[in-house]
Design a protein around this motif. Structure first.
Motif, PDB file in Angstrom:
ATOM      1  N   LYS A  82      -6.274 -31.545  -4.138  1.00 30.24           N
ATOM      2  CA  LYS A  82      -5.641 -31.323  -2.835  1.00 30.24           C
ATOM      3  C   LYS A  82      -4.320 -30.579  -3.046  1.00 30.24           C
ATOM      4  N   SER A  83      -3.880 -29.874  -2.016  1.00 31.74           N
ATOM      5  CA  SER A  83      -2.582 -29.195  -2.083  1.00 31.74           C
ATOM      6  C   SER A  83      -1.474 -30.235  -1.913  1.00 31.74           C
ATOM      7  N   GLU A  84      -0.254 -29.811  -2.166  1.00 29.35           N
ATOM      8  CA  GLU A  84       0.864 -30.735  -2.014  1.00 29.35           C
ATOM      9  C   GLU A  84       1.013 -31.178  -0.562  1.00 29.35           C
ATOM     10  N   LYS A  85       0.835 -30.248   0.381  1.00 31.30           N
ATOM     11  CA  LYS A  85       0.949 -30.605   1.804  1.00 31.30           C
ATOM     12  C   LYS A  85      -0.142 -31.592   2.213  1.00 31.30           C
ATOM     13  N   GLU A  86      -1.361 -31.360   1.731  1.00 29.33           N
ATOM     14  CA  GLU A  86      -2.463 -32.271   2.052  1.00 29.33           C
ATOM     15  C   GLU A  86      -2.205 -33.645   1.456  1.00 29.33           C
ATOM     16  N   SER A  87      -1.667 -33.678   0.249  1.00 24.89           N
ATOM     17  CA  SER A  87      -1.359 -34.950  -0.411  1.00 24.89           C
ATOM     18  C   SER A  87      -0.285 -35.705   0.357  1.00 24.89           C
ATOM     19  N   GLU A  88       0.747 -34.992   0.773  1.00 21.41           N
ATOM     20  CA  GLU A  88       1.825 -35.633   1.532  1.00 21.41           C
ATOM     21  C   GLU A  88       1.313 -36.174   2.858  1.00 21.41           C
ATOM     22  N   LYS A  89       0.418 -35.424   3.504  1.00 18.55           N
ATOM     23  CA  LYS A  89      -0.150 -35.878   4.773  1.00 18.55           C
ATOM     24  C   LYS A  89      -1.001 -37.125   4.571  1.00 18.55           C
ATOM     25  N   ALA A  90      -1.794 -37.146   3.501  1.00 20.49           N
ATOM     26  CA  ALA A  90      -2.662 -38.287   3.221  1.00 20.49           C
ATOM     27  C   ALA A  90      -1.860 -39.529   2.836  1.00 20.49           C
ATOM     28  N   CYS A  91      -0.674 -39.331   2.313  1.00 18.77           N
ATOM     29  CA  CYS A  91       0.160 -40.451   1.846  1.00 18.77           C
ATOM     30  C   CYS A  91       1.304 -40.762   2.811  1.00 18.77           C
ATOM     31  N   VAL A 123       4.226 -42.358  -5.254  1.00 19.09           N
ATOM     32  CA  VAL A 123       3.964 -41.413  -6.343  1.00 19.09           C
ATOM     33  C   VAL A 123       2.509 -41.520  -6.803  1.00 19.09           C
ATOM     34  N   GLU A 124       1.988 -42.731  -6.915  1.00 22.72           N
ATOM     35  CA  GLU A 124       0.590 -42.917  -7.305  1.00 22.72           C
ATOM     36  C   GLU A 124      -0.346 -42.267  -6.289  1.00 22.72           C
ATOM     37  N   CYS A 125      -0.032 -42.417  -5.021  1.00 17.70           N
ATOM     38  CA  CYS A 125      -0.854 -41.831  -3.969  1.00 17.70           C
ATOM     39  C   CYS A 125      -0.832 -40.303  -4.073  1.00 17.70           C
ATOM     40  N   ILE A 126       0.341 -39.730  -4.207  1.00 22.70           N
ATOM     41  CA  ILE A 126       0.458 -38.271  -4.330  1.00 22.70           C
ATOM     42  C   ILE A 126      -0.324 -37.790  -5.560  1.00 22.70           C
ATOM     43  N   ASP A 127      -0.118 -38.459  -6.687  1.00 24.83           N
ATOM     44  CA  ASP A 127      -0.805 -38.069  -7.925  1.00 24.83           C
ATOM     45  C   ASP A 127      -2.321 -38.138  -7.766  1.00 24.83           C
ATOM     46  N   LYS A 128      -2.798 -39.164  -7.074  1.00 27.28           N
ATOM     47  CA  LYS A 128      -4.237 -39.334  -6.878  1.00 27.28           C
ATOM     48  C   LYS A 128      -4.820 -38.145  -6.117  1.00 27.28           C
ATOM     49  N   PHE A 129      -4.161 -37.743  -5.047  1.00 30.96           N
ATOM     50  CA  PHE A 129      -4.681 -36.639  -4.244  1.00 30.96           C
ATOM     51  C   PHE A 129      -4.503 -35.295  -4.945  1.00 30.96           C
ATOM     52  N   LEU A 130      -3.427 -35.124  -5.675  1.00 30.45           N
ATOM     53  CA  LEU A 130      -3.251 -33.884  -6.428  1.00 30.45           C
ATOM     54  C   LEU A 130      -4.322 -33.763  -7.512  1.00 30.45           C
ATOM     55  N   ALA A 131      -4.675 -34.886  -8.134  1.00 37.32           N
ATOM     56  CA  ALA A 131      -5.716 -34.889  -9.163  1.00 37.32           C
ATOM     57  C   ALA A 131      -7.084 -34.537  -8.575  1.00 37.32           C
ATOM     58  N   GLN A 132      -7.269 -34.802  -7.291  1.00 35.74           N
ATOM     59  CA  GLN A 132      -8.519 -34.461  -6.616  1.00 35.74           C
ATOM     60  C   GLN A 132      -8.559 -32.999  -6.199  1.00 35.74           C
ATOM     61  N   ALA A 134       1.632 -43.016   5.133  1.00 39.52           N
ATOM     62  CA  ALA A 134       1.961 -44.443   5.254  1.00 39.52           C
ATOM     63  C   ALA A 134       2.803 -44.907   4.071  1.00 39.52           C
ATOM     64  N   GLU A 135       2.438 -44.455   2.872  1.00 33.98           N
ATOM     65  CA  GLU A 135       3.210 -44.818   1.687  1.00 33.98           C
ATOM     66  C   GLU A 135       4.606 -44.224   1.752  1.00 33.98           C
ATOM     67  N   ARG A 136       4.727 -43.002   2.276  1.00 32.91           N
ATOM     68  CA  ARG A 136       6.043 -42.368   2.398  1.00 32.91           C
ATOM     69  C   ARG A 136       6.906 -43.114   3.411  1.00 32.91           C
ATOM     70  N   ASN A 137       6.316 -43.534   4.518  1.00 30.74           N
ATOM     71  CA  ASN A 137       7.074 -44.295   5.510  1.00 30.74           C
ATOM     72  C   ASN A 137       7.566 -45.610   4.921  1.00 30.74           C
ATOM     73  N   ASN A 138       6.727 -46.258   4.120  1.00 30.33           N
ATOM     74  CA  ASN A 138       7.131 -47.490   3.443  1.00 30.33           C
ATOM     75  C   ASN A 138       8.260 -47.211   2.458  1.00 30.33           C
ATOM     76  N   PHE A 139       8.140 -46.123   1.719  1.00 29.45           N
ATOM     77  CA  PHE A 139       9.163 -45.689   0.764  1.00 29.45           C
ATOM     78  C   PHE A 139      10.481 -45.444   1.494  1.00 29.45           C
TER      79      PHE A 139
END
Length: 90
Positions: free
Chosen positions: A34-43, A23-32, A45-50
């Motif tokens: 980025k679109s939701e798809k771009e944020s999900e792509k950038a995160c 969630v922190e990763c997604i929020d960070k990229f959205l705050a920059q 590794a965190e999603r796989n860990n989740f």
């Protein structure tokens, strides 16, 4: 059975930590901006860990809850009085 409880607690803690990092990763990229798809792509590794640390039903629940909270925040920022909307109550 008492020996299993600490293990369950630690597994739950791992799940919550993985969720929070995602969630922190997604929020960070959205705050920059980025679109939701771009944020999900950038995160990814965190999603796989989740996904690896939480049961699938929990992941689905946490993602839906997170998206709904973001939706409510967006409505509030737009001036919608969400307290008057029964569909948006917790």
């Amino acid at each position: 059975m008492a020996k299993e409880e600490p293990s369950l607690k630690s597994e739950r803690r791992k799940c919550y930590e993985a969720r929070d990092k995602y969630v922190e990763c997604i929020d960070k990229f959205l705050a920059q901006g980025k679109s939701e798809k771009e944020s999900e792509k950038a995160c990814r590794a965190e999603r796989n860990n989740f996904d690896g640390n939480c049961p699938t039903s929990w992941v689905n629940h946490f993602i839906r809850k997170y998206q709904f909270e973001r939706y409510k925040k967006t409505l509030a920022e737009q001036g919608v009085n969400i307290a008057d909307q029964n569909a948006l109550s917790d």
